[in-house]
Scaffold this motif. Structure first.
Motif, PDB file in Angstrom:
ATOM      1  N   MET A 147       3.873   4.400 -17.984  1.00  0.00           N
ATOM      2  CA  MET A 147       3.903   4.822 -16.640  1.00  0.00           C
ATOM      3  C   MET A 147       3.584   3.660 -15.819  1.00  0.00           C
ATOM      4  SD  MET A 147       1.301   7.434 -14.766  1.00  0.00           S
ATOM      5  CE  MET A 147       2.165   8.843 -15.830  1.00  0.00           C
ATOM      6  N   GLY A 148       4.596   3.455 -14.641  1.00  0.00           N
ATOM      7  CA  GLY A 148       4.481   2.378 -13.658  1.00  0.00           C
ATOM      8  C   GLY A 148       3.462   2.650 -12.533  1.00  0.00           C
ATOM      9  N   THR A 149       3.204   3.911 -12.062  1.00  0.00           N
ATOM     10  CA  THR A 149       2.592   4.120 -10.893  1.00  0.00           C
ATOM     11  C   THR A 149       0.949   3.651 -11.307  1.00  0.00           C
ATOM     12  OG1 THR A 149       3.824   6.085 -10.346  1.00  0.00           O
ATOM     13  CG2 THR A 149       1.285   5.807  -9.321  1.00  0.00           C
ATOM     14  N   ALA A 150       0.510   2.986 -10.273  1.00  0.00           N
ATOM     15  CA  ALA A 150      -0.634   2.015 -10.312  1.00  0.00           C
ATOM     16  C   ALA A 150      -1.888   2.662  -9.645  1.00  0.00           C
ATOM     17  CB  ALA A 150      -0.540   0.858 -10.146  1.00  0.00           C
ATOM     18  N   LEU A 151      -2.991   2.611  -9.794  1.00  0.00           N
ATOM     19  CA  LEU A 151      -4.296   2.972  -8.934  1.00  0.00           C
ATOM     20  C   LEU A 151      -5.125   1.672  -9.134  1.00  0.00           C
ATOM     21  CD1 LEU A 151      -5.716   4.983  -7.309  1.00  0.00           C
ATOM     22  CD2 LEU A 151      -7.051   5.686  -9.221  1.00  0.00           C
ATOM     23  N   ALA A 152      -5.110   0.748  -8.115  1.00  0.00           N
ATOM     24  CA  ALA A 152      -5.617  -0.441  -8.124  1.00  0.00           C
ATOM     25  C   ALA A 152      -6.232  -0.741  -6.720  1.00  0.00           C
ATOM     26  CB  ALA A 152      -4.750  -1.544  -8.607  1.00  0.00           C
ATOM     27  N   PRO A 153      -7.307  -1.723  -6.860  1.00  0.00           N
ATOM     28  CA  PRO A 153      -7.894  -2.222  -5.370  1.00  0.00           C
ATOM     29  C   PRO A 153      -6.788  -2.857  -4.521  1.00  0.00           C
ATOM     30  CG  PRO A 153      -9.124  -2.837  -7.221  1.00  0.00           C
ATOM     31  CD  PRO A 153      -7.941  -2.414  -7.785  1.00  0.00           C
ATOM     32  N   ASP A 154      -6.730  -2.599  -3.356  1.00  0.00           N
ATOM     33  CA  ASP A 154      -5.838  -3.333  -2.475  1.00  0.00           C
ATOM     34  C   ASP A 154      -6.604  -4.534  -1.859  1.00  0.00           C
ATOM     35  OD1 ASP A 154      -7.518  -2.466  -0.420  1.00  0.00           O
ATOM     36  OD2 ASP A 154      -6.259  -1.140   0.395  1.00  0.00           O
ATOM     37  N   ALA A 155      -5.851  -5.145  -0.866  1.00  0.00           N
ATOM     38  CA  ALA A 155      -6.225  -6.444  -0.460  1.00  0.00           C
ATOM     39  C   ALA A 155      -7.895  -6.449   0.313  1.00  0.00           C
ATOM     40  CB  ALA A 155      -5.593  -7.156   0.781  1.00  0.00           C
ATOM     41  N   THR A 156      -8.190  -5.042   0.604  1.00  0.00           N
ATOM     42  CA  THR A 156      -9.378  -5.185   1.137  1.00  0.00           C
ATOM     43  C   THR A 156     -10.480  -4.604   0.040  1.00  0.00           C
ATOM     44  OG1 THR A 156      -9.278  -2.653   1.730  1.00  0.00           O
ATOM     45  CG2 THR A 156      -8.367  -4.248   3.330  1.00  0.00           C
ATOM     46  N   GLY A 157      -9.974  -4.339  -1.263  1.00  0.00           N
ATOM     47  CA  GLY A 157     -10.873  -4.021  -2.147  1.00  0.00           C
ATOM     48  C   GLY A 157     -11.072  -2.661  -2.428  1.00  0.00           C
ATOM     49  N   ARG A 158     -10.190  -1.787  -1.610  1.00  0.00           N
ATOM     50  CA  ARG A 158     -10.392  -0.235  -1.600  1.00  0.00           C
ATOM     51  C   ARG A 158      -9.313   0.063  -2.770  1.00  0.00           C
ATOM     52  NH1 ARG A 158     -10.579   0.761   4.338  1.00  0.00           N
ATOM     53  NH2 ARG A 158     -12.871   0.420   4.852  1.00  0.00           N
ATOM     54  N   ALA A 160      -6.102   1.898  -4.237  1.00  0.00           N
ATOM     55  CA  ALA A 160      -4.809   2.390  -3.300  1.00  0.00           C
ATOM     56  C   ALA A 160      -3.646   2.759  -4.640  1.00  0.00           C
ATOM     57  CB  ALA A 160      -4.258   1.358  -2.523  1.00  0.00           C
ATOM     58  N   LEU A 161      -2.982   3.808  -4.131  1.00  0.00           N
ATOM     59  CA  LEU A 161      -2.184   4.227  -5.115  1.00  0.00           C
ATOM     60  C   LEU A 161      -0.603   3.805  -4.906  1.00  0.00           C
ATOM     61  CD1 LEU A 161      -1.855   6.624  -7.535  1.00  0.00           C
ATOM     62  CD2 LEU A 161      -1.213   8.247  -5.525  1.00  0.00           C
ATOM     63  N   THR A 162       0.153   3.297  -5.874  1.00  0.00           N
ATOM     64  CA  THR A 162       1.544   2.890  -5.424  1.00  0.00           C
ATOM     65  C   THR A 162       2.462   3.172  -6.798  1.00  0.00           C
ATOM     66  OG1 THR A 162       0.731   1.095  -4.247  1.00  0.00           O
ATOM     67  CG2 THR A 162       2.941   0.838  -5.194  1.00  0.00           C
ATOM     68  N   GLY A 163       3.522   3.883  -6.208  1.00  0.00           N
ATOM     69  CA  GLY A 163       4.549   4.314  -7.331  1.00  0.00           C
ATOM     70  C   GLY A 163       5.417   5.493  -6.862  1.00  0.00           C
ATOM     71  N   THR A 164       6.322   5.679  -7.760  1.00  0.00           N
ATOM     72  CA  THR A 164       7.401   6.695  -7.518  1.00  0.00           C
ATOM     73  C   THR A 164       7.424   7.780  -8.535  1.00  0.00           C
ATOM     74  OG1 THR A 164       8.732   4.974  -6.202  1.00  0.00           O
ATOM     75  CG2 THR A 164       9.672   7.137  -6.700  1.00  0.00           C
ATOM     76  N   GLY A 201       1.118   6.194   3.708  1.00  0.00           N
ATOM     77  CA  GLY A 201       2.019   5.602   2.858  1.00  0.00           C
ATOM     78  C   GLY A 201       2.384   6.681   1.806  1.00  0.00           C
ATOM     79  N   PHE A 202       2.311   7.819   2.050  1.00  0.00           N
ATOM     80  CA  PHE A 202       2.838   8.920   1.166  1.00  0.00           C
ATOM     81  C   PHE A 202       3.971   9.801   1.906  1.00  0.00           C
ATOM     82  CE2 PHE A 202       3.115  13.154  -0.834  1.00  0.00           C
ATOM     83  CZ  PHE A 202       2.985  12.924  -2.137  1.00  0.00           C
ATOM     84  N   THR A 203       5.104   9.575   1.114  1.00  0.00           N
ATOM     85  CA  THR A 203       6.314  10.533   1.499  1.00  0.00           C
ATOM     86  C   THR A 203       6.852  11.211   0.294  1.00  0.00           C
ATOM     87  OG1 THR A 203       7.757   8.488   1.183  1.00  0.00           O
ATOM     88  CG2 THR A 203       7.041   8.782   3.419  1.00  0.00           C
ATOM     89  N   ALA A 204       7.604  12.339   0.917  1.00  0.00           N
ATOM     90  CA  ALA A 204       8.238  13.311  -0.213  1.00  0.00           C
ATOM     91  C   ALA A 204       9.679  13.812   0.439  1.00  0.00           C
ATOM     92  CB  ALA A 204       7.339  14.411  -0.415  1.00  0.00           C
ATOM     93  N   CYS A 205      10.818  13.631  -0.662  1.00  0.00           N
ATOM     94  CA  CYS A 205      11.828  14.327  -0.062  1.00  0.00           C
ATOM     95  C   CYS A 205      12.633  15.139  -1.210  1.00  0.00           C
ATOM     96  CB  CYS A 205      12.867  13.268   0.521  1.00  0.00           C
ATOM     97  SG  CYS A 205      13.168  12.071  -0.710  1.00  0.00           S
ATOM     98  N   PRO A 206      13.240  16.270  -0.689  1.00  0.00           N
ATOM     99  CA  PRO A 206      13.780  17.141  -1.843  1.00  0.00           C
ATOM    100  C   PRO A 206      14.998  16.485  -2.505  1.00  0.00           C
ATOM    101  CG  PRO A 206      14.044  18.063   0.365  1.00  0.00           C
ATOM    102  CD  PRO A 206      13.363  16.745   0.572  1.00  0.00           C
ATOM    103  N   ALA A 222       4.610   6.622  -3.139  1.00  0.00           N
ATOM    104  CA  ALA A 222       3.066   6.353  -2.642  1.00  0.00           C
ATOM    105  C   ALA A 222       3.273   4.883  -2.518  1.00  0.00           C
ATOM    106  CB  ALA A 222       2.275   6.698  -3.560  1.00  0.00           C
ATOM    107  N   VAL A 223       3.016   4.418  -1.385  1.00  0.00           N
ATOM    108  CA  VAL A 223       2.911   2.984  -0.985  1.00  0.00           C
ATOM    109  C   VAL A 223       1.425   2.474  -0.534  1.00  0.00           C
ATOM    110  CG1 VAL A 223       4.161   0.988   0.078  1.00  0.00           C
ATOM    111  CG2 VAL A 223       5.492   2.815  -0.484  1.00  0.00           C
ATOM    112  N   GLY A 224       0.761   2.209  -1.260  1.00  0.00           N
ATOM    113  CA  GLY A 224      -0.725   1.798  -0.718  1.00  0.00           C
ATOM    114  C   GLY A 224      -1.586   2.918  -0.393  1.00  0.00           C
TER     115      GLY A 224
END
Ligand SMILES: Cc1cc2nc3c(=O)[nH]c(=O)nc-3n(C[C@H](O)[C@H](O)[C@H](O)COP(=O)(O)OP(=O)(O)OC[C@H]3O[C@@H](n4cnc5c(N)ncnc54)[C@H](O)[C@@H]3O)c2cc1C
Length: 392
Positions: A147-158, A160-164, A201-206, A222-224
């Motif tokens: 799996m490539g989607t990651a849940l990791a701290p962003d630059a501010t330490g919070r 964030a979810l990133t992946g498709t 940062g969350f988008t969805a398309c059919p 999901a982008v950050g």
């Protein structure tokens, strides 16, 4: 005393579900042409989504009435009956109705009291709310190990979810859902989070699809996307009881329902073919009606056994794999057998049959292909053989 597995209760439930599901067939061609109309139909009160919401009894506002009594029908055995009848009316529309669907299984397995209230409270609000279950990815399919989607701290330490995620049912119409992401390497590093579709940062398309179009498979990006600790499912559980463990249990519980949906499509096509072929005895002989009728009965028994095993907490999912394998094969062979018997042009002359051929094919990929089900079956057989060998 009547139990949820009592054949008389299930027979009465089947009758009630069949009656309630009838409007799904009426709107099926319109939804197949344009899945975007389904939410309008739901909001206009044309479809019985509340009764079929699958919410737990405590949150269910409009349970199906069976023998005059309200029934939440939230056991797997009951849902197998209800979903077969919904799919017999129309599987695409049935899968496109609002409700918890697969994400609900994850919430039932992993959510703490606050998360339950947030998720079920929203779904029980009285207005239609769609949900999603985001596992499959464009690059890695549904294999959790890569799996490539990651849940990791962003630059501010919070966090964030990133992946498709791709091929996600109801994704573009959903308000809330579960997304799987990697938080650390290894099988225990997989995490499921509750995500509101309105987050930045969350988008969805059919996506444009061929089968089960009412389900409106979508791509989620999901982008950050900010994730709070309160969104992480299973945060109160130990690591071995979180992401992957719950996902496997969800698949084992959902698989009998995919099997029952394929069975419902097969049953619908069988009834249709019997009727359409009545005036043409020659073509009728080509259709193998008796064989298909027997197989429908056999697969229904397999689905019932798999649902019962899931209700009893079976962890292996072997029965569910067998049911899904046979139901999918039957749906494909029966729908193709019907169009072959009806002769050249059958898919143009019988648009419903054409639709069922397309829908039946989609079940092959939904919830693991037949090859994966065969692997599950082989593993189940070997584990049972080893267990018996140790016991002997
Ligand atoms: C109608 C529909 C609804 C869906 N809804 C959702 C959803 O809501 N959420 C979600 O996350 N996903 C969803 N999916 C995606 C679906 O779960 C996956 O596409 C499915 O599990 C197949 O996984 P995959 O794409 O990784 O293919 P793979 O498992 O990689 O299979 C690709 C091909 O390789 C073969 N194969 C793979 N491994 C082996 C092996 N070991 N041995 C032999 N052959 C093998 C398979 O049989 C297949 O032919 C949906 C798909 C459909 C069609």
């Amino acid at each position: 005393m009547t139990t949820v597995q009592d054949p008389r209760h299930l027979a009465r439930l089947r009758g009630a579900a069949r009656e309630l599901a009838a409007p799904l067939r009426e709107v099926a061609p319109a939804v197949d042409r344009d899945p975007g109309v389904l939410p309008e139909l739901v909001r206009a009160g044309r479809l019985p989504w509340r009764e079929f919401s699958g919410l737990p009894a405590a949150y269910h506002g409009a349970p199906i009435r069976v023998g005059g009594r309200p029934t939440a029908a939230d056991s797997c055995a009951e849902q197998a009956v209800v979903w077969e009848e919904m799919a017999r009316a129309d599987a695409g529309v049935a899968l496109g109705l609002p409700g918890p669907a697969m994400s609900g299984f994850m919430v039932a397995e992993l959510a703490d009291a606050t998360q339950r209230e947030r998720y079920y409270g929203l779904l029980a609000s009285g207005r239609p709310v769609w949900t999603f279950f985001g596992m499959t990815e464009p690059e890695h399919g549904s294999d959790p190990a890569s799996m490539g989607t990651a849940l990791a701290p962003d630059a501010t330490g919070r966090l964030a979810l990133t992946g498709t995620k791709r091929f996600i049912g109801n994704g573009a119409r959903a308000e809330i859902g579960v997304v799987f992401a990697r938080r650390a390497p290894g099988p225990l590093g997989l995490t499921a989070v509750l995500v509101d579709a309105g987050r930045p940062g969350f988008t969805a398309c059919p996506l444009d699809t061929v089968g089960l179009r009412g389900l409106e498979l979508s791509e989620l990006r999901a982008v950050g996307v900010p994730v709070a600790d309160a969104d992480v499912l299973g945060r109160h559980l130990r690591a071995s009881r979180r992401g992957m463990w719950a996902a496997v249990r969800t698949f084992n519980r959902f698989r009998p329902l995919v099997a029952t949906l394929a069975l419902g499509v097969a049953q619908a096509a069988h009834e249709y073919a019997e009727q359409a072929l009545r005036p043409a005895p020659g073509s009728r002989r080509r259709y193998r009606a008796h064989e298909f009728a027997d197989r429908l009965v056999g697969v229904r028994a397999m689905v019932g056994a798999a649902a019962l095993a899931a209700d009893r907490g079976a962890v292996s999912g072997t029965a569910a794999s067998a049911a899904k394998l046979h139901a999918t094969r039957l749906a494909e062979e029966l729908t193709l057998g019907a169009v072959a018997a009806l002769g050249p042009g059958a898919r143009f002359d019988h648009p419903l049959l054409d639709k069922w051929v397309r829908d039946a094919r989609a079940f092959e990929f939904m919830e693991g292909t037949s090859n994966i089900q065969r692997l599950n079956l082989a593993q189940g057989y070997l584990q049972e053989r080893d267990r018996r060998a140790v016991a002997a």
